[in-house]
Design a protein around this motif. Sequence first.
Motif, mmCIF file in Angstrom:
data_model
loop_
_atom_site.group_PDB
_atom_site.id
_atom_site.type_symbol
_atom_site.label_atom_id
_atom_site.label_comp_id
_atom_site.label_asym_id
_atom_site.label_seq_id
_atom_site.Cartn_x
_atom_site.Cartn_y
_atom_site.Cartn_z
ATOM 1 N N LEU A 65 0.614 -1.160 -0.042
ATOM 2 C CA LEU A 65 -0.082 -0.025 0.090
ATOM 3 C C LEU A 65 0.976 1.191 0.055
ATOM 4 O O LEU A 65 0.500 2.256 -0.582
ATOM 5 C CB LEU A 65 -0.969 0.162 1.347
ATOM 6 N N ALA A 66 1.996 1.299 0.875
ATOM 7 C CA ALA A 66 2.748 2.394 1.036
ATOM 8 C C ALA A 66 3.823 2.587 -0.011
ATOM 9 O O ALA A 66 4.372 3.631 -0.053
ATOM 10 C CB ALA A 66 3.004 2.700 2.468
ATOM 11 N N GLY A 67 4.229 1.307 -0.577
ATOM 12 C CA GLY A 67 5.439 1.398 -1.607
ATOM 13 C C GLY A 67 5.517 2.363 -2.535
ATOM 14 O O GLY A 67 6.368 3.288 -2.638
ATOM 15 N N PRO A 68 4.528 2.556 -3.334
ATOM 16 C CA PRO A 68 4.520 3.601 -4.371
ATOM 17 C C PRO A 68 4.608 4.979 -3.823
ATOM 18 O O PRO A 68 5.320 5.719 -4.234
ATOM 19 C CB PRO A 68 3.170 3.245 -4.971
ATOM 20 N N ALA A 69 3.736 5.111 -2.914
ATOM 21 C CA ALA A 69 4.067 6.467 -2.144
ATOM 22 C C ALA A 69 5.227 6.822 -1.583
ATOM 23 O O ALA A 69 5.963 8.021 -1.777
ATOM 24 C CB ALA A 69 2.827 6.821 -1.069
ATOM 25 N N LEU A 70 5.924 5.921 -0.958
ATOM 26 C CA LEU A 70 7.104 6.084 -0.464
ATOM 27 C C LEU A 70 8.454 6.385 -1.680
ATOM 28 O O LEU A 70 9.151 7.346 -1.456
ATOM 29 C CB LEU A 70 7.512 5.020 0.323
ATOM 30 N N LEU A 95 7.955 9.764 -2.958
ATOM 31 C CA LEU A 95 8.782 10.763 -2.065
ATOM 32 C C LEU A 95 10.178 10.845 -2.192
ATOM 33 O O LEU A 95 10.790 11.711 -2.091
ATOM 34 C CB LEU A 95 8.152 10.333 -0.549
ATOM 35 N N PHE A 96 10.623 9.629 -2.260
ATOM 36 C CA PHE A 96 12.094 9.158 -2.275
ATOM 37 C C PHE A 96 12.655 10.091 -3.622
ATOM 38 O O PHE A 96 13.707 10.993 -3.589
ATOM 39 C CB PHE A 96 12.575 7.847 -2.377
ATOM 40 N N GLU A 97 12.044 9.687 -4.616
ATOM 41 C CA GLU A 97 12.556 10.338 -5.784
ATOM 42 C C GLU A 97 12.271 11.755 -5.922
ATOM 43 O O GLU A 97 12.996 12.664 -6.239
ATOM 44 C CB GLU A 97 11.633 9.721 -7.072
ATOM 45 N N GLN A 98 11.325 12.306 -5.343
ATOM 46 C CA GLN A 98 11.096 13.990 -5.212
ATOM 47 C C GLN A 98 12.178 14.413 -4.517
ATOM 48 O O GLN A 98 12.881 15.553 -4.586
ATOM 49 C CB GLN A 98 9.539 14.092 -4.499
ATOM 50 N N ALA A 99 12.706 13.856 -3.067
ATOM 51 C CA ALA A 99 13.557 14.329 -2.139
ATOM 52 C C ALA A 99 14.648 14.288 -3.006
ATOM 53 O O ALA A 99 15.712 15.230 -3.053
ATOM 54 C CB ALA A 99 13.728 13.421 -1.196
#
Length: 61
Positions: free
Chosen positions: A42-47, A50-54
């Motif tokens: 569930l959270a993998g794509p969102a994380l 976020l990682f790519e954005q950071a």
Amino acid sequence: MTELASLPARIRRRLVNERGDVPGWVLVTLMTAGLVILIWGLAGPALAGLFEQAIARVSGL
């Protein structure tokens, strides 16, 4: 005289007859693995987003 012989009979019986709660540990392990897989799914794509954005902000892209 062994170390167990000096203990009270009640404690000695528990130490000698202790077999552990294998089905309980198996259940806890399987449930934990299931929760990790569910949360990761569930959270993998969102994380990842976020990682790519950071990384993009830090690298200035």
